[in-house]
Scaffold this motif. Structure first.
Motif, PDB file in Angstrom:
ATOM      1  N   UNK A 144      -8.373  -1.172 -13.105  1.00 34.72           N
ATOM      2  CA  UNK A 144      -9.420  -0.805 -12.161  1.00 34.72           C
ATOM      3  C   UNK A 144     -10.744  -0.535 -12.865  1.00 34.72           C
ATOM      4  N   UNK A 145     -10.701   0.008 -14.095  1.00 34.57           N
ATOM      5  CA  UNK A 145     -11.939   0.217 -14.851  1.00 34.57           C
ATOM      6  C   UNK A 145     -12.584  -1.116 -15.216  1.00 34.57           C
ATOM      7  N   UNK A 146     -11.755  -2.087 -15.585  1.00 37.84           N
ATOM      8  CA  UNK A 146     -12.293  -3.406 -15.909  1.00 37.84           C
ATOM      9  C   UNK A 146     -12.930  -4.063 -14.698  1.00 37.84           C
ATOM     10  N   UNK A 147     -12.305  -3.912 -13.526  1.00 36.35           N
ATOM     11  CA  UNK A 147     -12.872  -4.497 -12.312  1.00 36.35           C
ATOM     12  C   UNK A 147     -14.197  -3.841 -11.961  1.00 36.35           C
ATOM     13  N   UNK A 148     -14.269  -2.521 -12.085  1.00 33.80           N
ATOM     14  CA  UNK A 148     -15.513  -1.809 -11.787  1.00 33.80           C
ATOM     15  C   UNK A 148     -16.643  -2.285 -12.705  1.00 33.80           C
ATOM     16  N   UNK A 149     -16.316  -2.537 -13.975  1.00 38.06           N
ATOM     17  CA  UNK A 149     -17.321  -3.033 -14.923  1.00 38.06           C
ATOM     18  C   UNK A 149     -17.929  -4.344 -14.436  1.00 38.06           C
ATOM     19  N   UNK A 150     -17.083  -5.220 -13.903  1.00 38.15           N
ATOM     20  CA  UNK A 150     -17.576  -6.504 -13.418  1.00 38.15           C
ATOM     21  C   UNK A 150     -18.304  -6.354 -12.087  1.00 38.15           C
ATOM     22  N   UNK A 151     -17.909  -5.382 -11.260  1.00 37.13           N
ATOM     23  CA  UNK A 151     -18.647  -5.113 -10.029  1.00 37.13           C
ATOM     24  C   UNK A 151     -20.065  -4.675 -10.361  1.00 37.13           C
ATOM     25  N   UNK A 152     -20.196  -3.798 -11.343  1.00 35.69           N
ATOM     26  CA  UNK A 152     -21.531  -3.364 -11.766  1.00 35.69           C
ATOM     27  C   UNK A 152     -22.362  -4.546 -12.246  1.00 35.69           C
TER      28      UNK A 152
END
Length: 423
Positions: free
Chosen positions: A116-124
């Motif tokens: 989930x942290x990796x996905x949030x990084x890409x959302x940003x």
């Protein structure tokens, strides 16, 4: 009594007015501070929406697409060693025509938190180009961490993209008059590249159910029912072009429920996709044709008086999937028939639709239907009440179906940025 009702009404009115005043004051404060945020509609199925909204604070998430400046669609697809997320960003209003697509990959070895942290990084990263045109950019810091070591590990893969898995699951439950135990386990090996996909899988299932009752003489009578199965599959798929692929398929199985002592089969097929495979996250219309042969040894003589037989079959199937700003639609249709008798066939269709009718109103539809005329494995003889009630043996049927429909309407504040986990 009237005075009491009046007091309650005044109390409720004051409560509502105080909340409106607080909200208005907060909005004015944000405007005075120059915190000009873009409005984003997050369109993601099976995502941790709350976590994304909590971690991405430099935008305002809204609950309706019509209120957004940016429409963020996130889709996910399983691959050989993990899950691939495709982030499709569609600009609206002043950002119309400014679209972008990013891809994030999470390995099976990642924990849920790492994923989930990796996905949030890409959302940003996906939203940054839009935020950079607003004053919210003043509150954002950009950092970069170089990791040559991780790059070297990816370049020098001693496993050559092979992924192996061993799994086992068991459960136990019961009460005074009954108990059950279930066990399943398996092995798998998978290698996926852009040009080739290899899948090997074995699964074992065991289910034991025991029922007991005390008769009038005080004797404890027990009845034990057991089902078990083994299943092996091996598939090899090759990419031919951006639209064509071909594959070889093998399988073997044993099942007490399906009346198989041993069934061994093999087949070959070809697939055509109207759209290039790289567009799978947005749209797909594909057609598959497979021919195969299968040898069956039955546990009990079938209703067609067969103890064993070799069968040749053909299958034509189609898959449709679209993920668009208006919603998503997916469907599968499959027709299979035996070569020796075209009347022995099966037709199956599955459909799922999520559609936004208008602002705030969403429609969900799903359904399946099957016409079944190919149950050559059904054993002769009557089925017992226990076998029927406990689903211990496959039963003869000419059709099956299922359907679901749902409507959802939401209204109120367009913002859904705040996350409150209390209680």
């Amino acid at each position: 009594m009237m005075a009491k009702n009046t007091l309650v009404t005044i109390t409720i009115a004051l409560f509502l007015l105080s909340n409106v005043a607080i909200a208005q004051n907060q909005q004015e404060t944000d405007t005075l501070n120059g915190d000009q945020k873009i409005m984003v509609f997050l369109d993601c199925w099976r995502c941790n929406d709350s976590y994304i909204q909590e971690e991405v604070q430099f935008v305002d998430f809204v609950r309706d697409k019509e209120d957004s400046d940016v429409h963020l669609i996130i889709t996910r697809e399983r691959s050989g060693s993990g899950t691939e997320y495709t982030l499709q960003v569609l600009g609206r209003g002043s950002f119309l025509g400014q679209d972008n697509t990013l891809t994030y990959f999470s390995y099976d070895s990642d924990t849920d938190d790492e994923e989930r942290r990796g996905l949030v990084k890409f959302v940003r990263a996906a939203l940054f180009q839009y935020v950079s045109t607003t004053s919210a950019l003043n509150q954002i810091e950009i950092s970069y961490t170089s990791s040559e070591e991780s790059l070297d590990v990816q370049r020098n893969d001693p496993w050559r993209s092979w992924i192996f898995e061993i799994n086992g699951r068991t459960s136990l439950d019961g009460e005074e008059s009954r108990k059950s135990i279930e066990f399943s386990g398996g092995l798998s090996a998978e290698r996926v590249t852009k040009l080739m996909k290899t899948e090997i899988e074995y699964e074992y299932d065991y289910n034991e159910r025991t029922f007991s009752n005390i008769d009038s003489d005080g004797n404890n009578n027990e009845s034990v029912f057991i089902t078990r199965s083994h299943r092996f599959e091996g598939n090899q798929v090759f990419a031919l072009t951006d639209h064509w692929s071909t594959g070889l398929f093998t399988n073997a199985r044993n099942s007490t429920r399906n009346n198989y002592d041993l069934s061994i089969g093999a087949g070959a097929g070809i697939e055509y996709n109207i759209y290039p495979y790289e567009q799978y996250s947005e749209r797909e219309i594909s057609f598959v044709y497979i021919v195969g042969a299968e040898h069956r040894d039955y546990t009990e003589t079938t209703i067609y008086l067969e103890d064993s037989e070799t069968l040749y079959s053909q299958r034509l199937s189609s898959r449709v999937e679209f993920t668009q700003p208006w919603g998503s639609i997916s469907g599968r249709a499959n027709f299979q028939t035996f070569m020796h008798n075209f009347d022995r066939n099966r037709f199956e269709v599955n459909m799922r639709l999520n559609f936004r009718i208008f602002r705030g109103l969403d429609l969900s539809l799903s359904g399946r239907y099957s016409l079944i005329n190919d149950q050559l494995n059904i054993p002769a003889g009557d089925i017992s009440d226990a076998e029927q009630l406990l689903n211990l043996r496959e039963q003869f049927t000419s059709y099956s179906y299922g359907a679901f429909i749902g409507l959802e309407y939401t209204f109120g504040s367009i913002f859904n940025q705040a996350v409150n986990p209390r209680f």
